[in-house]
Design an enzyme around this catalytic site. Sequence first.
Site, PDB file in Angstrom:
ATOM      1  N   GLU A  79     -48.999   8.076 -99.288  1.00  0.00           N
ATOM      2  CA  GLU A  79     -47.935   8.999 -99.681  1.00  0.00           C
ATOM      3  C   GLU A  79     -47.555   9.995 -98.593  1.00  0.00           C
ATOM      4  O   GLU A  79     -46.563  10.713 -98.718  1.00  0.00           O
ATOM      5  CB  GLU A  79     -48.363   9.747-100.952  1.00  0.00           C
ATOM      6  N   GLU A 110     -68.978  -3.469-101.358  1.00  0.00           N
ATOM      7  CA  GLU A 110     -69.427  -2.095-101.140  1.00  0.00           C
ATOM      8  C   GLU A 110     -70.885  -2.010-100.676  1.00  0.00           C
ATOM      9  O   GLU A 110     -71.357  -0.950-100.271  1.00  0.00           O
ATOM     10  CB  GLU A 110     -69.258  -1.259-102.407  1.00  0.00           C
TER      11      GLU A 110
END
Length: 272
Positions: A79, A110
Amino acid sequence: MTKITEQSSLYDNLEDMSSKEILTHMNNEDKKVALAVEKVIPQVSILVDELTKRFLDGGRLFYIGAGTSGRLGILDASEIPPTYGMPFDRVIGLIAGGDGAIRKAVEFAEDDTEQAWEDLLEYDINTKDVVVGIAASGTTPYVLGGVKAAKEHGILTAGITNNPGSPLAVEAEIPIEINVGPEFVTGSTRMKSGTSQKLVLNMISTALMIRIGRVEGNKMVNMQLNNNKLVDRGIRFIVEDQGVDEETASAYLKKFGSVKKAIAVLRENRGV
């Protein structure tokens, strides 16, 4: 001792609750999040100050995370270009398992302690940059490995976690430990933990953009004008700042392609 993020919910027999009861209890838990975030403002402030110095020297901000935490980092990073007109490669979000993991979980990604540093090396990371690890548990191997390697190479590190005293909080040079308490659904850290992370990420990137001059007054004068809504907002900003009519504001915005440039030229032309 059980991690806070894994502690049993304060509520039980959720399946017996009405929809309104579920939502009311969730909302009551959510009310605790902003208060928990308030307590870490001093640590976030230190991070923003350090980021500002490095950004003005050409540095970058890297977020690394897995699952929800990784997605939130990518969301925040994505953004920045449209909102503040920054190049897409100044704030970068990396997720365990690569971009495919944004939509679909990649099994055991992960758990790789080496991959985050390998991912960072693809961007030629250097000591002007900052690495922020995000992990609700504070134990995610991908995040811990990346933060540890970055620190060993002289790169400033921060860690956002919901378990105070967790390995991430210990490893990171700037620990941001947000204690939101146990989740409404036990262990579902996409809820309060994720909300707290989103709030802190908003604070980090927004304060950074303000500090490096990407906001004037309270306006996003560097935003990308890539749809009609944003063009209309840009025109309104110019009208409010300069007191000109919409037609004049629109003409200047069209000619110069940015709110910041349009306002600067109007000020010069009007001797302001």
